[in-house]
Design a protein around this motif. Sequence first.
Motif, mmCIF file in Angstrom:
data_model
loop_
_atom_site.group_PDB
_atom_site.id
_atom_site.type_symbol
_atom_site.label_atom_id
_atom_site.label_comp_id
_atom_site.label_asym_id
_atom_site.label_seq_id
_atom_site.Cartn_x
_atom_site.Cartn_y
_atom_site.Cartn_z
ATOM 1 N N VAL A 261 0.946 -1.213 0.160
ATOM 2 C CA VAL A 261 0.002 -0.037 0.132
ATOM 3 C C VAL A 261 1.005 1.223 0.021
ATOM 4 N N GLY A 262 1.904 1.261 0.738
ATOM 5 C CA GLY A 262 2.907 2.440 0.842
ATOM 6 C C GLY A 262 3.533 2.747 -0.470
ATOM 7 N N GLU A 263 3.775 1.594 -1.431
ATOM 8 C CA GLU A 263 4.120 1.942 -2.790
ATOM 9 C C GLU A 263 3.216 2.560 -3.708
ATOM 10 N N ILE A 264 1.835 1.794 -3.671
ATOM 11 C CA ILE A 264 0.883 2.443 -4.477
ATOM 12 C C ILE A 264 0.270 3.736 -4.221
ATOM 13 N N ALA A 265 0.323 4.059 -2.809
ATOM 14 C CA ALA A 265 -0.462 5.113 -2.388
ATOM 15 C C ALA A 265 0.695 6.188 -2.391
ATOM 16 N N GLY A 266 2.227 5.810 -2.447
ATOM 17 C CA GLY A 266 3.085 6.592 -2.429
ATOM 18 C C GLY A 266 3.828 7.159 -3.581
ATOM 19 N N PRO A 267 4.958 6.756 -4.047
ATOM 20 C CA PRO A 267 5.592 7.150 -5.337
ATOM 21 C C PRO A 267 4.922 6.609 -6.521
ATOM 22 N N ILE A 268 4.083 5.624 -6.528
ATOM 23 C CA ILE A 268 3.530 5.168 -7.794
ATOM 24 C C ILE A 268 2.189 5.858 -8.006
ATOM 25 N N GLY A 269 1.213 5.826 -7.151
ATOM 26 C CA GLY A 269 -0.002 6.693 -7.191
ATOM 27 C C GLY A 269 -0.918 5.736 -8.008
ATOM 28 N N GLN A 270 -0.840 4.814 -8.483
ATOM 29 C CA GLN A 270 -1.739 3.931 -9.135
ATOM 30 C C GLN A 270 -1.494 2.714 -9.009
ATOM 31 N N LEU A 271 -2.052 1.901 -9.808
ATOM 32 C CA LEU A 271 -1.883 0.234 -9.875
ATOM 33 C C LEU A 271 -0.849 0.160 -11.102
ATOM 34 N N GLN A 272 -0.016 -0.440 -11.314
ATOM 35 C CA GLN A 272 0.666 -0.789 -12.485
ATOM 36 C C GLN A 272 0.984 -2.083 -12.554
ATOM 37 N N ALA A 273 1.605 -2.840 -13.847
ATOM 38 C CA ALA A 273 1.852 -4.337 -13.962
ATOM 39 C C ALA A 273 2.918 -4.789 -12.907
ATOM 40 N N SER A 274 3.762 -3.635 -12.481
ATOM 41 C CA SER A 274 4.944 -4.086 -11.545
ATOM 42 C C SER A 274 4.612 -3.018 -10.163
ATOM 43 N N VAL A 275 4.395 -3.474 -9.028
ATOM 44 C CA VAL A 275 4.442 -2.465 -8.144
ATOM 45 C C VAL A 275 5.616 -2.523 -7.147
ATOM 46 N N SER A 276 6.566 -3.053 -7.535
ATOM 47 C CA SER A 276 7.892 -3.166 -6.731
ATOM 48 C C SER A 276 8.982 -3.595 -7.507
ATOM 49 N N PRO A 277 10.232 -2.728 -7.206
ATOM 50 C CA PRO A 277 11.450 -3.588 -7.827
ATOM 51 C C PRO A 277 12.010 -4.604 -6.985
ATOM 52 N N GLY A 278 11.381 -5.621 -6.691
ATOM 53 C CA GLY A 278 12.038 -6.631 -5.969
ATOM 54 C C GLY A 278 12.389 -6.263 -4.457
ATOM 55 N N TYR A 279 11.585 -5.478 -3.787
ATOM 56 C CA TYR A 279 11.551 -5.183 -2.398
ATOM 57 C C TYR A 279 11.530 -6.432 -1.697
ATOM 58 N N GLY A 280 10.424 -7.038 -1.933
ATOM 59 C CA GLY A 280 10.373 -8.411 -1.373
ATOM 60 C C GLY A 280 11.450 -9.405 -1.156
ATOM 61 N N PHE A 281 12.274 -9.465 -2.297
ATOM 62 C CA PHE A 281 13.382 -10.172 -2.278
ATOM 63 C C PHE A 281 14.459 -9.427 -1.440
ATOM 64 N N ALA A 282 14.682 -8.274 -1.736
ATOM 65 C CA ALA A 282 15.713 -7.321 -1.042
ATOM 66 C C ALA A 282 15.744 -7.460 0.362
ATOM 67 N N ALA A 283 14.252 -7.475 0.725
ATOM 68 C CA ALA A 283 13.973 -7.370 2.089
ATOM 69 C C ALA A 283 14.452 -8.725 2.990
ATOM 70 N N ILE A 284 14.685 -9.496 2.123
ATOM 71 C CA ILE A 284 15.323 -11.006 2.867
ATOM 72 C C ILE A 284 16.660 -10.761 3.330
ATOM 73 N N ILE A 285 17.350 -10.176 2.121
ATOM 74 C CA ILE A 285 18.808 -9.767 2.450
ATOM 75 C C ILE A 285 19.051 -8.823 3.894
ATOM 76 N N VAL A 286 17.933 -7.837 3.877
ATOM 77 C CA VAL A 286 17.919 -6.778 4.797
ATOM 78 C C VAL A 286 17.938 -7.452 6.283
ATOM 79 N N ALA A 287 16.995 -8.509 6.249
ATOM 80 C CA ALA A 287 16.535 -9.113 7.465
ATOM 81 C C ALA A 287 17.939 -9.623 7.994
ATOM 82 N N PHE A 288 18.627 -10.372 6.980
ATOM 83 C CA PHE A 288 19.797 -10.914 7.341
ATOM 84 C C PHE A 288 20.809 -10.012 7.735
ATOM 85 N N VAL A 289 21.092 -9.004 7.246
ATOM 86 C CA VAL A 289 22.072 -7.836 7.423
ATOM 87 C C VAL A 289 21.924 -7.413 8.535
ATOM 88 N N GLY A 290 20.661 -7.075 8.913
ATOM 89 C CA GLY A 290 20.286 -6.562 10.229
ATOM 90 C C GLY A 290 20.059 -7.478 11.205
#
Lengths: 359, 306
Positions: A261-290
Amino acid sequence: MIRLEARPEPSRTFRWASPLIAFGLTIAIGMVLFPLMGKNPFDALHAFFIKPVDSAYGVGELLLKASPLMLIATGLAAGYRANVWNIGAEGQLTLGGIAGGGVALALHGSTSPFVLPLMFVAGIIGGMAWAAIPAWLRTRFNANEILVSLMLVYVATLILSILVHGAWRDPEGFNFPQSKMFTESAILPNLLPETRLNVGLFVALAVVAAGWVFMEKSFTGYQMRVAGLAPAAAHYAGISSPRTVWLGMLIGGACAGLAGVGEIAGPIGQLQASVSPGYGFAAIIVAFVGRLNPVGIVFASLLMSLLYLGGESAQLNLALPSAVTGLFQGTLLFFLLAADVFIHYRIRLRRAARSTAPA
Amino acid sequence: MDTVAQLVILTLAAGTPLVFAALGELVTEKAGVLNLGVEGMMLVGAVVAFIVASTSGSPWLGVAAGMAAGAVVSMIFAVVALSLMANQVATGLALSLFGIGLSAFVGLDFVSVVIEGIKPLAIRGLSDLPVVGQLLFGHNPLVYLSFVLFAAVQAFLYRSRAGLVLRAVGESPQSAHAIGYPVIAIRYAAVFFGGACSGLAGAYLSVAYTPLWVEGMVAGRGWIALALVVFATWKPWRVLAGAYLFGGVTLAQFQAQASGSAIPAQYLSMLPYLATIVVLAVISRDTVTIRLNAPASLGKPFHPAG
């Protein structure tokens, strides 16, 4: 001969030094890689890590991209601590975006102050529903949650594609696969003029703080940690394993849905065919690094956000492909996992290991 | 009759990458190592195979390079997960993420390049025979290679002494170590083999099945291959059956698209993923069978000193 010897106790120093070592080694790889691509390594480093954040706009972007990452990583960390491997946050984010976007489109033009809160609720439910599938299949059918949650990423992307190509496509959008732009009531208020930073950052920080209280201070959080560290002990102590799986998955799904929701109501402002540049996968790395710790995750998300910005900046300033970001992300995780060996082991140099090594 | 032959040929063609990747992963898992990096290794194999094929002009050289590339990146996993004893789940994920990034990066200049891929056999006289001609002699050469690989894996695991040792390492590394087998070295070899097979699977996709390079073109087949190993309860012949089942599902999608069905293409594209989930749930439900067949030490790090 070099041998690894188990430490009597895990090293706290290395627990936190390891991400720094990993980051240093990743940079070192970059210093080798950039000259091979015909770029001055120092120019490249400057373009990658300094240029993106040398303006207010840049800092805004840094925080903007760090928000979904810390949000998702905190949710994932709650699960990973309990050995619940939710790998499908990207799909849960997408479903959250679809649910939140659905609300925004249904209430298109409304000026009610409740539009955004409703979108957030819908996003949380969407993400949780998507995470509930692997949770249910794991607890009911023993199906591996890694594979199920991952398969659902592809399914979620296809659902979004169906919607923006079909029912939800903007009729005045020149046939582009995207929805109408949301109206003002469905857009997160801006936080800093001249930047794209919005109040989503506060939502993310609040969730991270709540995550810290839950994981470090609550009894349920403690039970989940025990279930992850010592499943047998948890079983004897009466900690329910299905409950752990459900909690781990649902928390991850809720956070990822919120991020959607933060993405579509934020920088994107609509629904597009892709709503994330892989944040869900990058966050796996963030969780481990953190270190699966909310405080660490905040720092790690800033680092990962910088990698995203650096990739874009390197593309603009050095004509380097932005795909270099993905390469660095993977490298960083490898080095981190490798450096983590020193948390539990130390290096011993020995001439003849044979006579002293326990069998 | 010709359409039936065509259908069989297409099903085998669609299932072959899964056969390669899943057989490789099966051997790796039989040694007790869970490598979740299949998707990444396949992508690296695919991109390297394509680059070598297009620059050298020889698709076969590309296939060899793809295999080698898959094996090489699998060694990163081996060092981190086997020598440095990192969590295998996390390391495998790292390999997948790394492979996705690496392949997108190196493949950038090759996105719209056209190459002459490896074509299905056309043996004068034999392939033209009615009915059996196409069925026996009309496949892509790499499809025959996948049969060979299957026979080799089956024979290695259950008919050779080395295969017995490998399985022993997977069941009880402590015992194998006590008898004097080099557990870590054997696991390295198993990961290497799995990497080469994944690389081969990727190479098949980019130089034979659809001779082109597109970012992320493996499209989840690596993860499906991982699910296939569970589905097959770690038995090679069931890997083969499962791979062709999934090949058939993929095919249904193309057939429906070609026949201009009213269902949006995306619904049909979901089929392989949904089928994987359903099949995984149905098979995993029988926990006893899973526990009896899964290598006992699967996913657990081994440190010789205890």
